[in-house]
Write a protein that holds these residues in place. Structure first.
Motif, short mmCIF file in Angstrom:
data_model
loop_
_atom_site.label_atom_id
_atom_site.label_comp_id
_atom_site.label_asym_id
_atom_site.label_seq_id
_atom_site.Cartn_x
_atom_site.Cartn_y
_atom_site.Cartn_z
N THR A 35 38.81 6.68 31.93
CA THR A 35 38.73 5.31 31.43
C THR A 35 38.74 4.39 32.64
O THR A 35 39.75 3.84 33.04
CB THR A 35 39.93 4.99 30.53
OG1 THR A 35 40.06 6.02 29.58
CG2 THR A 35 39.74 3.66 29.81
N GLU A 38 39.89 0.23 33.02
CA GLU A 38 41.22 -0.34 33.26
C GLU A 38 41.50 -0.52 34.75
O GLU A 38 42.41 -1.26 35.13
CB GLU A 38 42.28 0.58 32.64
CG GLU A 38 42.16 0.70 31.14
CD GLU A 38 42.27 -0.64 30.45
OE1 GLU A 38 43.07 -1.48 30.91
OE2 GLU A 38 41.54 -0.87 29.48
N SER A 55 36.16 -4.91 28.35
CA SER A 55 37.19 -3.87 28.36
C SER A 55 37.72 -3.62 26.96
O SER A 55 37.88 -2.48 26.53
CB SER A 55 38.33 -4.26 29.30
OG SER A 55 39.33 -3.27 29.30
N SER A 59 37.38 -0.23 24.50
CA SER A 59 38.53 0.41 23.85
C SER A 59 38.25 0.62 22.37
O SER A 59 38.57 1.67 21.80
CB SER A 59 39.79 -0.46 24.03
OG SER A 59 40.14 -0.56 25.39
N GLU A 63 38.05 4.27 20.51
CA GLU A 63 38.91 4.54 19.37
C GLU A 63 38.09 4.94 18.15
O GLU A 63 38.43 5.87 17.42
CB GLU A 63 39.76 3.30 19.06
CG GLU A 63 40.74 3.53 17.90
CD GLU A 63 41.59 2.31 17.62
OE1 GLU A 63 42.38 2.35 16.67
OE2 GLU A 63 41.46 1.30 18.36
#
Length: 412
Positions: A35, A38, A55, A59, A63
């Motif tokens: 990832t 981040e 960002s 996410s 998900e």
């Protein structure tokens, strides 16, 4: 390698350490899809609203993918790419990772054309810093493209096998097969040089090398995959090398050396019975001794307790070893097992259960029990008392052999 394998090679990257934190699919660790978002730095400046928005969007995409909410993921992805198109100030780091995850889903569901298109798009994504992790990711994407091309190559090869060499279409199909093999090899060869577990890619590449007669090239690939210390321990690597050497009718000593390593990694593997056979036929005493150890090792595992072949091999080999005055070999193996094997294999319960389910298995086990525990063993005594018209003579021979060769009261 031969000229053919050299011709197929794509650009080679330096070997680098690979993080293999996620297991995905059969027999494959990925240098995985970090990832990155981040930890992205934008020229040392504080993140702007744009960076925070993208960002968050990533996410949501990740998900949704994890929850298999494909429609939502697609909607988020559309928004994400639209946002990126609106600005060029952000280091677009995670797009290839997302594309690869989506391609894996498409592959899993047999949507090969869509997966190939998705991988091609991911491969051409040039935004973001060219880090070593990113380079590995691109190699992985290209290798998956190669795997899809391998499927096409396999189909073309099957088509070719059905044509006569005099057929007018033969040359065209043969050229098509070669073209696909070139594309596949160019995409896969770079990845399999990077430390990791790349079973499907290695198998595909080796199959093509063998098909074109490049046995030296195939052996080099498999040997490096099995023995390079930079690669993680992988039983399949040794299995692939062994099967290849067996097809090439390699000397027994070479086959033994490969299976010896597999034995250290997976002592219960089904190839251990084949390993025992090779050891038993060897002229070296150390090999014949190891052959006994291998059989005991196989039967140490609960999943092998009903393996009648293993019990047959052990029954016969124990008798031959004891007839050959190698009592010490048997005692060495038995001393570490005498406290738990009787309950694990030779209880009264197992005697009744085995006789009911498989009388042949029960007889082989009874013979081993008698040799190791003597005629007083409850398993041996139970089988001896059973009345069986076909196995009657075998049971009588077994009784005589146990009386003569049991290690409980060895004859001096």
């Amino acid at each position: 390698m031969s000229d053919f394998s050299e011709e197929l090679k794509g650009p080679v990257t330096d070997d680098e350490e690979v993080e293999t934190s996620v297991l995905s699919g059969a027999g494959m660790h990925f240098p995985w899809l970090q990832t990155y978002v981040e930890t992205v730095a934008i020229g040392g400046k504080r993140r702007k609203d744009f960076a925070q928005t993208t960002s968050a969007c990533l996410s949501f995409i990740q998900e949704a993918l994890l929850k298999h909410q494909w429609q939502q993921a697609a909607e988020y992805m559309y928004s994400y790419f639209q946002t990126l198109e609106d600005s060029d100030s952000y280091k677009r780091q995670a797009a290839p990772e997302i594309s690869l995850q989506h391609a894996l889903y498409l592959l899993h569901h047999g949507m090969l054309k869509d997966a190939k298109r998705n991988l091609s798009e991911a491969e051409t994504w040039r935004h973001g810093e060219n880090t070593s992790s990113r380079e590995i990711l691109i190699n992985l994407i290209q290798a998956y493209k190669g795997l899809l091309q391998y499927y096409t190559w396999s189909e073309k090869k099957m088509e070719l096998s059905k044509l006569d060499k005099d057929d007018y279409a033969y040359n065209a199909v043969a050229q098509d097969v070669f073209n696909h093999s070139w594309k596949t090899s160019a995409n896969i060869s770079a990845l399999i040089k990077i430390p990791g577990v790349w079973d499907p890619f290695v198998k595909s590449y080796v199959e093509m090398l063998e098909f074109y007669g490049d046995r030296d090239g195939a052996q080099e690939v498999l040997t490096n995959y099995a023995y390079d210390e930079k690669f993680p321990s992988n039983p399949n690597a040794h299995i692939y090398l062994y099967n290849f050497l067996k097809r090439q009718k390699a000397p027994r000593s070479k086959l033994i050396s490969v299976l010896k390593i597999l034995y250290q990694i997976v002592p219960s593997h089904k190839l251990m019975l084949e390993f025992h056979t090779l050891l038993r036929k060897s002229e070296k005493e150390e090999h014949r001794k190891l052959g006994l150890e291998v059989l005991f090792g196989v039967l140490d595992f609960a999943g092998c307790t009903k393996n009648i072949t293993a019990w047959k091999y052990l029954a016969k080999y124990l008798k031959n070893i004891l007839m050959g005055n190698h009592l010490a070999w048997v005692q060495e193996e038995w001393n570490s097992r005498k406290n738990w094997w009787p309950g694990f294999h030779f209880s009264y319960f197992w005697a009744k259960s085995d006789w009911k389910e498989d009388t042949a298995l029960a007889c082989e086990k009874a013979f081993v029990a008698g040799l190791l525990l003597g005629k007083g063993c409850r398993y041996f005594r139970y089988i001896l008392k059973q009345d069986h018209q076909i196995l009657g003579k075998k049971i009588k021979r077994m009784k005589r052999s146990v009386k003569k060769y049991s290690i409980v009261n060895p004859r001096l």
